[in-house]
Design a protein around this motif. Structure first.
Motif, PDB file in Angstrom:
ATOM      1  N   GLY A  68      30.500  68.158 -42.890  1.00  0.00           N
ATOM      2  CA  GLY A  68      31.319  69.049 -42.049  1.00  0.00           C
ATOM      3  C   GLY A  68      31.299  68.457 -41.074  1.00  0.00           C
ATOM      4  N   SER A  69      31.135  68.248 -40.231  1.00  0.00           N
ATOM      5  CA  SER A  69      31.251  67.068 -38.728  1.00  0.00           C
ATOM      6  C   SER A  69      31.821  65.949 -38.695  1.00  0.00           C
ATOM      7  CB  SER A  69      30.640  67.426 -37.714  1.00  0.00           C
ATOM      8  OG  SER A  69      28.955  66.039 -38.197  1.00  0.00           O
ATOM      9  N   PHE A  70      31.632  65.231 -40.266  1.00  0.00           N
ATOM     10  CA  PHE A  70      32.231  63.993 -41.057  1.00  0.00           C
ATOM     11  C   PHE A  70      33.397  64.274 -41.132  1.00  0.00           C
ATOM     12  CE2 PHE A  70      32.786  60.007 -44.086  1.00  0.00           C
ATOM     13  CZ  PHE A  70      31.930  59.661 -42.739  1.00  0.00           C
ATOM     14  N   ALA A  71      33.547  65.143 -42.497  1.00  0.00           N
ATOM     15  CA  ALA A  71      35.065  65.341 -43.183  1.00  0.00           C
ATOM     16  C   ALA A  71      35.774  65.514 -41.781  1.00  0.00           C
ATOM     17  CB  ALA A  71      34.101  66.855 -43.964  1.00  0.00           C
ATOM     18  N   LEU A  72      35.690  66.365 -41.121  1.00  0.00           N
ATOM     19  CA  LEU A  72      36.471  66.566 -40.511  1.00  0.00           C
ATOM     20  C   LEU A  72      37.095  66.092 -39.130  1.00  0.00           C
ATOM     21  CD1 LEU A  72      35.597  70.745 -39.437  1.00  0.00           C
ATOM     22  CD2 LEU A  72      37.462  69.958 -41.337  1.00  0.00           C
ATOM     23  N   SER A  73      35.924  65.657 -38.555  1.00  0.00           N
ATOM     24  CA  SER A  73      35.963  64.171 -37.370  1.00  0.00           C
ATOM     25  C   SER A  73      36.733  63.326 -38.411  1.00  0.00           C
ATOM     26  CB  SER A  73      35.023  63.256 -37.442  1.00  0.00           C
ATOM     27  OG  SER A  73      34.018  64.348 -36.515  1.00  0.00           O
ATOM     28  N   CYS A  74      37.378  63.099 -40.114  1.00  0.00           N
ATOM     29  CA  CYS A  74      37.873  62.120 -40.615  1.00  0.00           C
ATOM     30  C   CYS A  74      39.375  62.978 -40.416  1.00  0.00           C
ATOM     31  CB  CYS A  74      37.844  61.890 -41.879  1.00  0.00           C
ATOM     32  SG  CYS A  74      36.266  61.529 -42.392  1.00  0.00           S
ATOM     33  N   ILE A  75      39.918  63.830 -40.552  1.00  0.00           N
ATOM     34  CA  ILE A  75      41.150  64.324 -40.695  1.00  0.00           C
ATOM     35  C   ILE A  75      41.471  63.901 -39.443  1.00  0.00           C
ATOM     36  CG2 ILE A  75      42.014  66.773 -39.835  1.00  0.00           C
ATOM     37  CD1 ILE A  75      39.920  67.263 -42.093  1.00  0.00           C
ATOM     38  N   THR A  76      41.009  64.580 -38.234  1.00  0.00           N
ATOM     39  CA  THR A  76      41.161  63.958 -36.458  1.00  0.00           C
ATOM     40  C   THR A  76      41.249  62.234 -36.568  1.00  0.00           C
ATOM     41  OG1 THR A  76      40.123  65.505 -35.782  1.00  0.00           O
ATOM     42  CG2 THR A  76      40.545  63.771 -34.042  1.00  0.00           C
ATOM     43  N   VAL A  77      40.732  61.673 -36.659  1.00  0.00           N
ATOM     44  CA  VAL A  77      41.189  60.128 -37.159  1.00  0.00           C
ATOM     45  C   VAL A  77      42.471  59.576 -37.565  1.00  0.00           C
ATOM     46  CG1 VAL A  77      39.504  58.122 -37.626  1.00  0.00           C
ATOM     47  CG2 VAL A  77      38.811  59.719 -36.813  1.00  0.00           C
ATOM     48  N   ASN A  78      42.787  60.488 -39.086  1.00  0.00           N
ATOM     49  CA  ASN A  78      43.622  60.016 -39.202  1.00  0.00           C
ATOM     50  C   ASN A  78      45.154  60.374 -39.347  1.00  0.00           C
ATOM     51  OD1 ASN A  78      42.685  58.103 -42.034  1.00  0.00           O
ATOM     52  ND2 ASN A  78      40.745  59.787 -41.895  1.00  0.00           N
ATOM     53  N   THR A  79      44.742  61.988 -38.595  1.00  0.00           N
ATOM     54  CA  THR A  79      46.021  62.177 -38.119  1.00  0.00           C
ATOM     55  C   THR A  79      46.665  61.369 -36.861  1.00  0.00           C
ATOM     56  OG1 THR A  79      45.242  64.440 -39.072  1.00  0.00           O
ATOM     57  CG2 THR A  79      46.595  64.175 -37.427  1.00  0.00           C
ATOM     58  N   PHE A  80      45.887  61.169 -35.546  1.00  0.00           N
ATOM     59  CA  PHE A  80      45.708  60.659 -34.695  1.00  0.00           C
ATOM     60  C   PHE A  80      46.161  59.183 -34.607  1.00  0.00           C
ATOM     61  CE2 PHE A  80      45.036  64.988 -33.619  1.00  0.00           C
ATOM     62  CZ  PHE A  80      46.502  65.351 -33.150  1.00  0.00           C
ATOM     63  N   LEU A  81      45.688  58.208 -35.368  1.00  0.00           N
ATOM     64  CA  LEU A  81      44.817  56.822 -36.073  1.00  0.00           C
ATOM     65  C   LEU A  81      43.758  56.393 -34.659  1.00  0.00           C
ATOM     66  CD1 LEU A  81      48.387  55.915 -35.847  1.00  0.00           C
ATOM     67  CD2 LEU A  81      47.369  56.498 -37.970  1.00  0.00           C
ATOM     68  N   LEU A  82      43.098  56.677 -35.036  1.00  0.00           N
ATOM     69  CA  LEU A  82      42.185  56.944 -33.491  1.00  0.00           C
ATOM     70  C   LEU A  82      41.191  55.818 -34.320  1.00  0.00           C
ATOM     71  CD1 LEU A  82      41.761  59.893 -32.174  1.00  0.00           C
ATOM     72  CD2 LEU A  82      42.766  59.154 -30.803  1.00  0.00           C
ATOM     73  N   PRO A  83      40.469  55.078 -33.092  1.00  0.00           N
ATOM     74  CA  PRO A  83      38.797  53.967 -34.196  1.00  0.00           C
ATOM     75  C   PRO A  83      38.033  54.915 -34.747  1.00  0.00           C
ATOM     76  CG  PRO A  83      39.585  53.619 -32.136  1.00  0.00           C
ATOM     77  CD  PRO A  83      41.184  54.581 -32.277  1.00  0.00           C
ATOM     78  N   MET A  84      37.521  54.945 -35.880  1.00  0.00           N
ATOM     79  CA  MET A  84      36.384  55.867 -36.678  1.00  0.00           C
ATOM     80  C   MET A  84      34.647  55.792 -35.306  1.00  0.00           C
ATOM     81  SD  MET A  84      35.409  57.732 -38.378  1.00  0.00           S
ATOM     82  CE  MET A  84      36.147  57.126 -40.682  1.00  0.00           C
ATOM     83  N   LEU A  85      34.602  54.364 -34.570  1.00  0.00           N
ATOM     84  CA  LEU A  85      33.485  54.937 -34.475  1.00  0.00           C
ATOM     85  C   LEU A  85      33.536  55.174 -33.744  1.00  0.00           C
ATOM     86  CD1 LEU A  85      30.359  53.195 -33.976  1.00  0.00           C
ATOM     87  CD2 LEU A  85      31.382  51.194 -33.270  1.00  0.00           C
ATOM     88  N   PRO A  86      34.314  55.589 -32.043  1.00  0.00           N
ATOM     89  CA  PRO A  86      34.116  56.058 -30.740  1.00  0.00           C
ATOM     90  C   PRO A  86      33.841  57.248 -31.105  1.00  0.00           C
ATOM     91  CG  PRO A  86      35.405  54.346 -30.411  1.00  0.00           C
ATOM     92  CD  PRO A  86      35.245  54.274 -32.140  1.00  0.00           C
ATOM     93  N   VAL A  87      35.308  58.517 -32.804  1.00  0.00           N
ATOM     94  CA  VAL A  87      35.009  59.420 -32.490  1.00  0.00           C
ATOM     95  C   VAL A  87      33.546  59.911 -33.853  1.00  0.00           C
ATOM     96  CG1 VAL A  87      36.074  61.682 -34.092  1.00  0.00           C
ATOM     97  CG2 VAL A  87      37.274  59.643 -33.027  1.00  0.00           C
ATOM     98  N   LEU A  88      33.127  59.114 -33.866  1.00  0.00           N
ATOM     99  CA  LEU A  88      31.643  59.121 -34.868  1.00  0.00           C
ATOM    100  C   LEU A  88      30.388  59.108 -33.499  1.00  0.00           C
ATOM    101  CD1 LEU A  88      31.971  58.001 -38.221  1.00  0.00           C
ATOM    102  CD2 LEU A  88      32.146  60.756 -37.561  1.00  0.00           C
ATOM    103  N   VAL A  89      30.854  58.748 -32.716  1.00  0.00           N
ATOM    104  CA  VAL A  89      30.251  59.012 -31.782  1.00  0.00           C
ATOM    105  C   VAL A  89      28.487  59.821 -31.685  1.00  0.00           C
ATOM    106  CG1 VAL A  89      28.894  58.007 -29.254  1.00  0.00           C
ATOM    107  CG2 VAL A  89      30.334  56.738 -30.205  1.00  0.00           C
ATOM    108  N   PRO A  90      28.997  61.138 -31.142  1.00  0.00           N
ATOM    109  CA  PRO A  90      28.529  62.006 -31.376  1.00  0.00           C
ATOM    110  C   PRO A  90      28.062  62.775 -32.232  1.00  0.00           C
ATOM    111  CG  PRO A  90      30.368  62.660 -30.287  1.00  0.00           C
ATOM    112  CD  PRO A  90      30.942  61.428 -31.313  1.00  0.00           C
ATOM    113  N   TRP A  91      27.958  61.902 -33.529  1.00  0.00           N
ATOM    114  CA  TRP A  91      27.939  62.543 -34.622  1.00  0.00           C
ATOM    115  C   TRP A  91      26.481  61.251 -35.086  1.00  0.00           C
ATOM    116  CZ3 TRP A  91      25.945  59.983 -39.446  1.00  0.00           C
ATOM    117  CH2 TRP A  91      26.205  60.427 -40.345  1.00  0.00           C
TER     118      TRP A  91
END
Length: 480
Positions: free
Chosen positions: A384-407
Motif C-alpha cells: 500500500g505504501s509503495f502504491a500511494l508513493s507512486c501516485i505522489t511520484v508521478n503527480t509531482f514528477l519526483l524521483p522514485m528513489l528518494p521517495v522510497l527511502v522510508p519504504w
C-alpha cells in the motif's frame, strides 16, 4: 529500476504468503473440526476454564478474536473441563452463537457490574469487575479464570487441584488476575458485591486492585504443588510463575528461563496496542508470532481475508495506473515567473506533496484489518505504501528513489528486528538503535533531494501554467 524491483519483491512476497496461509488453513480446518464437535456434544465437567467478554472499548472485536483463539487452543490441548464465557448482555448475538456453536463454549449472559471506582466512562477497565461473576459459577468445583491475552503451551488441568483461591505473583508484591483458580461460592460472590456497594478501597479501580484487596495475605501462603493422588487442596496458594509467564521475561533473553513451574502459559500484559493479535506487534515484540501460530491452527483468518484481498487488488491497480499515466518529462519546459500568486501556489503545492508522502506511509497502516497475520499485514502495508508513493511520484514528477527511502528503511528495520539469532534482547535493542542511527542520514538526504526536485518540478511550464497572464479574447485588436 528501483520501482520495478520493489514491486517484484512485494508481489512475490505477497503471493508466497497467501499460498502458504491458504495451505495451512486447510490443514487447520481438518484438525480443529473434531475438537469442536467433541466439545459441543460432551457432557458437563466438574471444572471449567472461564473468561469474560464485554462491550464498550475500541478493541471489542480484537478481544473477541483473542477469546476464540484461546478457547480453541484449550480444546486442541484436550482439557478435561468446560469452556465458559461470561458475556455481558450487550455482546452481539452472532458472537454468542459463534462461541457456542463453533468453539464449543458455554456462554453465561450477565448484567454489567457497576464500577463505582471508575469516573471516566471511556476507561478501558470500567467493566473488568464482571470477572467477579466467576464466583457465581457454583455448578463447578473449581474454575480457572482467564484473560483473553493468555497463550497456553500445554495442558494445565492440574490447576483444578488447587484450593479456594490461587494466583501467580508476576509483580513481586502483587498477584496477577490474568489467571487465577477459585472455588465458586455464592457467599463469596455476594460478599464481593456488598463490598462494591459500600465502596471498599480499590487501589487501581479495576479487578486487579479489588481482588487483590480481597485476598491481601496471599503472598504469605504456600506454593502450589499438585498432589500426585489427584485430590483437591483446601486453602489459598501461590501459583508458580510458569503458569503465568510474563512476555517481558522472554524479551530480555529471547528465550524462556523460568525455573519454577511447568512453563505452561504465556501472558501479554502491558500496552494494549502491542497485544500479540495485532499484526504490527511482530517483529516489534517477537513473541507475538506464537499467538498467530495458534490462531492459524485454530480459528484461522477467514474473517479478514476478504478485506485483505480487496486492498491488495486496489493497490496493484493503483501501481499499474500510475505507471501507465506517467507523463513524458522530455516535453516539459522551464519557466521563471516570480509573481506573488505563483510563489504562494508553489509553496502550497510543496506542502501538499510532502503531506502526500506522509499519507502514503500512514494511511495503509490504519486501513489494514488489525488482526491479520503479521506477515500478511506487513506485506499489505509495504504494498500500500509503495502504491500511494507512486501516485505522489508521478503527480509531482519526483524521483522514485528518494521517495522510497522510508519504504526501504522500514523494510530494513523489519529485517533487523526479525533476525532470529540475537544472543539476547539487549543486543537486539542495540542492533535496532544502530540501524536507526545509520539510516537517519539517508532519510535526511532523501528529504533534501525531494525538496530540490519539487522546486524544479514546480517551475516547469507544463506542470504549472502562468496564472498571471490572461488570454486575449478572440477577434480583439491590439494597438501599438
Amino acid at each position: 529500476m528501483i520501482g520495478k524491483m520493489s514491486l517484484l519483491f512485494v508481489c512475490g512476497f505477497w503471493v508466497l504468503m497467501m499460498s502458504s496461509a491458504s495451505a495451512t488453513l486447510v490443514v487447520r480446518g481438518a484438525e480443529t473440526a473434531s475438537f469442536t464437535e467433541e466439545r459441543k456434544n460432551g457432557a458437563q465437567h466438574r471444572n471449567a476454564y472461564a473468561t469474560m467478554m464485554y462491550m464498550g472499548t475500541p478493541r471489542d472485536y480484537e478481544f473477541y478474536v483473542a477469546t476464540r483463539v484461546m478457547l480453541r487452543s484449550l480444546s486442541r490441548l484436550g482439557v478435561e473441563a468446560d469452556l465458559v464465557v461470561i458475556a455481558s448482555l450487550d455482546v452481539p448475538l452472532r458472537w454468542v452463537r459463534t462461541l457456542e456453536q463453533e468453539d464449543g463454549a458455554k456462554v453465561v449472559r450477565v448484567k454489567n457490574l457497576n464500577n463505582p471506582y471508575c469516573l471516566n466512562p471511556n476507561w478501558r477497565f470500567k467493566l473488568t469487575l464482571n470477572k467477579l461473576y466467576a464466583w457465581s459459577l457454583v455448578d463447578y468445583d473449581r474454575v480457572v479464570m482467564l484473560d483473553a491475552d493468555n497463550l497456553f503451551l500445554q495442558k494445565t488441568d492440574e490447576l483444578f487441584q488447587c484450593g479456594q483461591f490461587c494466583a501467580v505473583f508476576i509483580n513481586p508484591c502483587i498477584f496477577h488476575t490474568g489467571l487465577f483458580v477459585l472455588q465458586p461460592s455464592k457467599k463469596v460472590f455476594n460478599d464481593m458485591i456488598h463490598q462494591i456497594e459500600i465502596g471498599r478501597e480499590n487501589q487501581d479501580g479495576a479487578d486487579q486492585g479489588f481482588i487483590g484487596g480481597h485476598f491481601p495475605d496471599l503472598l504469605d501462603q504456600p506454593m502450589f504443588h499438585p498432589p500426585l493422588n489427584g485430590s483437591k487442596l483446601q486453602g489459598n496458594y501461590r501459583l508458580p510463575l510458569g503458569y503465568q509467564m510474563d512476555a517481558s521475561y522472554y524479551y530480555l533473553r529471547l528465550h524462556w528461563s523460568v525455573p519454577c513451574g511447568p512453563n505452561s502459559v504465556i501472558t501479554f500484559p502491558g500496552a494494549p496496542w502491542l497485544k500479540p493479535w495485532y499484526w504490527w506487534s511482530w517483529p516489534v515484540l517477537p513473541l507475538g508470532i506464537q499467538w498467530h501460530e495458534q490462531r492459524l491452527l485454530t480459528v484461522g483468518y477467514g474473517a479478514e481475508m476478504t478485506a485483505v484481498l480487496i486492498q491488495a487488488i486496489f493497490y496493484l491497480g493503483l501501481i499499474v495506473m500510475t505507471r501507465l499515466a506517467r507523463p513524458n518529462l522530455t516535453k516539459l519546459c522551464y519557466r521563471h515567473d516570480d509573481s506573488k500568486s505563483i510563489f504562494l501556489l508553489r509553496t502550497g503545492l510543496k506542502l501538499i506533496a510532502i503531506w502526500s508522502i506522509l499519507a502514503a506511509y500512514t494511511v495503509p497502516f490504519f486501513v489494514i484489518p488489525r488482526t491479520v497475520h503479521p506477515l500478511v499485514g506487513w506485506s499489505l502495508y509495504l504494498l500500500g505504501s509503495f502504491a500511494l508513493s507512486c501516485i505522489t511520484v508521478n503527480t509531482f514528477l519526483l524521483p522514485m528513489l528518494p521517495v522510497l527511502v522510508p519504504w526501504i528503511g522500514i523494510l530494513g528495520a523489519l529485517l533487523v528486528m526479525a533476525y532470529p539469532w540475537y544472543n539476547d534482547g539487549v543486543v537486539r535493542a542495540m542492533a535496532v538503535f544502530a540501524y536507526a542511527f545509520c539510516a537517519s542520514p539517508a532519510l535526511w538526504i532523501a528529504l533534501v533531494k525531494i525538496k530540490s526536485s519539487l522546486h524544479v518540478s514546480l517551475e516547469r511550464e507544463g506542470f504549472l501554467p502562468k496564472l498571471s497572464e490572461s488570454t486575449a479574447p478572440a477577434g480583439s485588436n491590439k494597438l501599438y
